[in-house]
Design a protein around this motif. Structure first.
Motif, short mmCIF file in Angstrom:
data_model
loop_
_atom_site.label_atom_id
_atom_site.label_comp_id
_atom_site.label_asym_id
_atom_site.label_seq_id
_atom_site.Cartn_x
_atom_site.Cartn_y
_atom_site.Cartn_z
N ASN A 233 39.73 44.38 10.29
CA ASN A 233 39.47 42.93 10.34
C ASN A 233 38.80 42.41 9.08
O ASN A 233 38.04 41.44 9.13
N GLY A 234 39.08 43.04 7.95
CA GLY A 234 38.58 42.55 6.67
C GLY A 234 37.09 42.63 6.48
O GLY A 234 36.52 41.90 5.67
N THR A 235 36.43 43.54 7.21
CA THR A 235 34.97 43.60 7.14
C THR A 235 34.48 44.47 5.99
O THR A 235 35.04 45.52 5.70
N THR A 249 36.40 39.11 4.85
CA THR A 249 37.40 38.73 3.85
C THR A 249 38.69 38.22 4.46
O THR A 249 39.56 37.75 3.73
N GLY A 250 38.85 38.34 5.76
CA GLY A 250 40.09 37.91 6.39
C GLY A 250 40.48 38.84 7.52
O GLY A 250 39.62 39.47 8.14
N ASP A 269 45.59 46.68 3.88
CA ASP A 269 46.93 46.50 4.43
C ASP A 269 47.59 45.24 3.88
O ASP A 269 46.93 44.24 3.58
N GLY A 270 48.92 45.32 3.74
CA GLY A 270 49.69 44.17 3.28
C GLY A 270 49.40 43.76 1.85
O GLY A 270 49.62 42.59 1.50
N GLY A 271 48.93 44.70 1.03
CA GLY A 271 48.60 44.39 -0.36
C GLY A 271 47.31 43.62 -0.52
O GLY A 271 47.06 43.04 -1.59
N ALA A 272 46.47 43.62 0.52
CA ALA A 272 45.19 42.90 0.43
C ALA A 272 44.33 43.47 -0.69
O ALA A 272 44.23 44.69 -0.86
N MET A 273 43.71 42.59 -1.44
CA MET A 273 42.80 43.00 -2.51
C MET A 273 41.73 41.93 -2.69
O MET A 273 42.01 40.73 -2.68
N GLU A 279 28.38 36.65 -6.76
CA GLU A 279 28.50 35.58 -5.78
C GLU A 279 29.12 36.06 -4.47
O GLU A 279 29.12 35.33 -3.48
N GLY A 280 29.69 37.27 -4.46
CA GLY A 280 30.30 37.78 -3.25
C GLY A 280 31.75 38.20 -3.47
O GLY A 280 32.18 38.42 -4.60
N TRP A 281 32.51 38.31 -2.38
CA TRP A 281 33.89 38.80 -2.42
C TRP A 281 34.87 37.63 -2.43
O TRP A 281 34.73 36.69 -1.65
N THR A 282 35.86 37.72 -3.31
CA THR A 282 36.91 36.70 -3.38
C THR A 282 38.27 37.38 -3.47
O THR A 282 38.40 38.50 -3.97
N ALA A 283 39.31 36.70 -2.97
CA ALA A 283 40.65 37.27 -2.94
C ALA A 283 41.20 37.43 -4.35
O ALA A 283 40.97 36.60 -5.24
N ALA A 284 41.92 38.52 -4.57
CA ALA A 284 42.64 38.77 -5.80
C ALA A 284 44.11 38.97 -5.46
O ALA A 284 44.47 39.23 -4.31
#
Length: 316
Positions: A233-235, A249-250, A269-273, A279-284
């Protein structure tokens, strides 16, 4: 700058030497690109040695990064039976790549001699092994193996026959990942939302995480108070000022994480990065939609691997 541990420093030195001799596979600064691979099996882990980057995966394949593609360094696994390989780690001097996998597979690959020594089925155990951590130099390493049965198997004598012992730190749920920051100091995570730590390599203490609602799949430990956990769960959990701090994160399960100081990268999963900064975590953006299983960040090169022989690279 965060002070590097001796272990991190040794690995960084080895990685620098490797990258100086191995050309990039067309990777461009700050851009992730797909690399060519010789096989299409799922790749489960990736590490940097002093001979370059290596990945392990299905069918017992060990792949090595070459000048124009990731070629086959070894196949069939340490027993020759083709058991899938799920985890890898490298000695502090970068000379040996340890690999573990299905049906008790454990191997020690000499990157200079290109030989694979079989250490499989310690004490006749043939459970699936999910991950491995090694500390020390080639030939005298401490070896720690995460078992699917909930046990951690360890040898303080380079995995020699008769030197293995085991401990089950939790409820018997599968140990999914293990990482050490000192000779006998490290962390492990299991499939029952539990984190364990050790300071002697043989006794483990539960370190939480209360109210966690997802399995844990990856851990990066650079010190007793410098540890990051990722899972379903993106934790993402990071130990900070005596408590676990959660980031979301999603929805995608995160499988592996690399953190150095305030910066980091996690894949799933699914190419998540996702990338971490102060400042924290952001999608790439990754150039693939396949599941990514592991990532390594070593002195100028990032590599992530996953299903279907996927390898992506980014030159820093």
């Amino acid at each position: 700058m965060r002070d590097m541990t001796r272990r991190t420093l040794l690995r960084g030195t080895a990685a620098s030497a490797a990258l100086a001799s191995v050309p990039a596979l067309g990777a461009a600064d700050s851009v992730w690109l797909n690399a060519k691979t010789a096989v299409d099996v799922s790749l489960h882990d990736v590490e940097m040695t002093n001979a370059g980057a290596y990945s392990v995966g299905g069918g017992g394949y060990i792949l090595e990064r070459g000048s124009d593609l990731w070629g086959i360094a070894a196949s069939g696994g340490p027993t020759g039976n083709g058991n899938d390989l799920y985890g890898a780690d490298v000695t502090d001097d970068g000379e040996r790549l340890w690999v573990v996998g299905a049906s008790g597979a454990i191997g020690e690959y000499d990157v200079a001699d290109r030989t694979l020594v079989d250490h499989s089925a310690p004490n006749d155990v043939t459970n699936n092994f999910n991950d491995v951590a090694v500390t020390g130099e080639a030939g005298s390493a401490n070896v720690y193996v995460a078992g699917d049965s909930g046990a951690i198997y360890y040898s303080f004598e380079n995995g020699a026959s008769g030197t293995w012992d085991s401990v089950t730190p939790g409820s018997g749920s599968n140990i999914n990942a293990i990482d050490f920051y000192g000779p006998r100091s490290g962390y492990a995570v299991d499939g029952n939302t539990t984190v364990f730590s050790t300071s002697d390599g043989s006794t483990w203490e539960a370190r939480g995480i209360e109210d966690a609602d997802s399995d844990f799949y990856g851990v990066d430990a650079d010190g007793e108070d410098e540890v990051t956990i990722v899972g379903g769960n993106g934790t993402v959990y990071r130990w900070s000022e005596g408590a676990w701090v959660r980031s979301d994160t999603g929805d995608a399960s995160l499988r592996d994480v690399e953190v150095t100081g305030e910066t980091g990268v996690t894949v799933g999963d699914g190419g998540a990065m996702f990338r971490r900064d102060a400042e924290g975590w952001t999608a790439a953006t990754a150039p693939t939609g396949t599941n990514l299983r592991a990532v390594v960040d070593a002195d100028g090169l990032e590599v992530a691997v996953g299903d279907g022989g996927t390898v992506i690279e980014r030159s820093l």
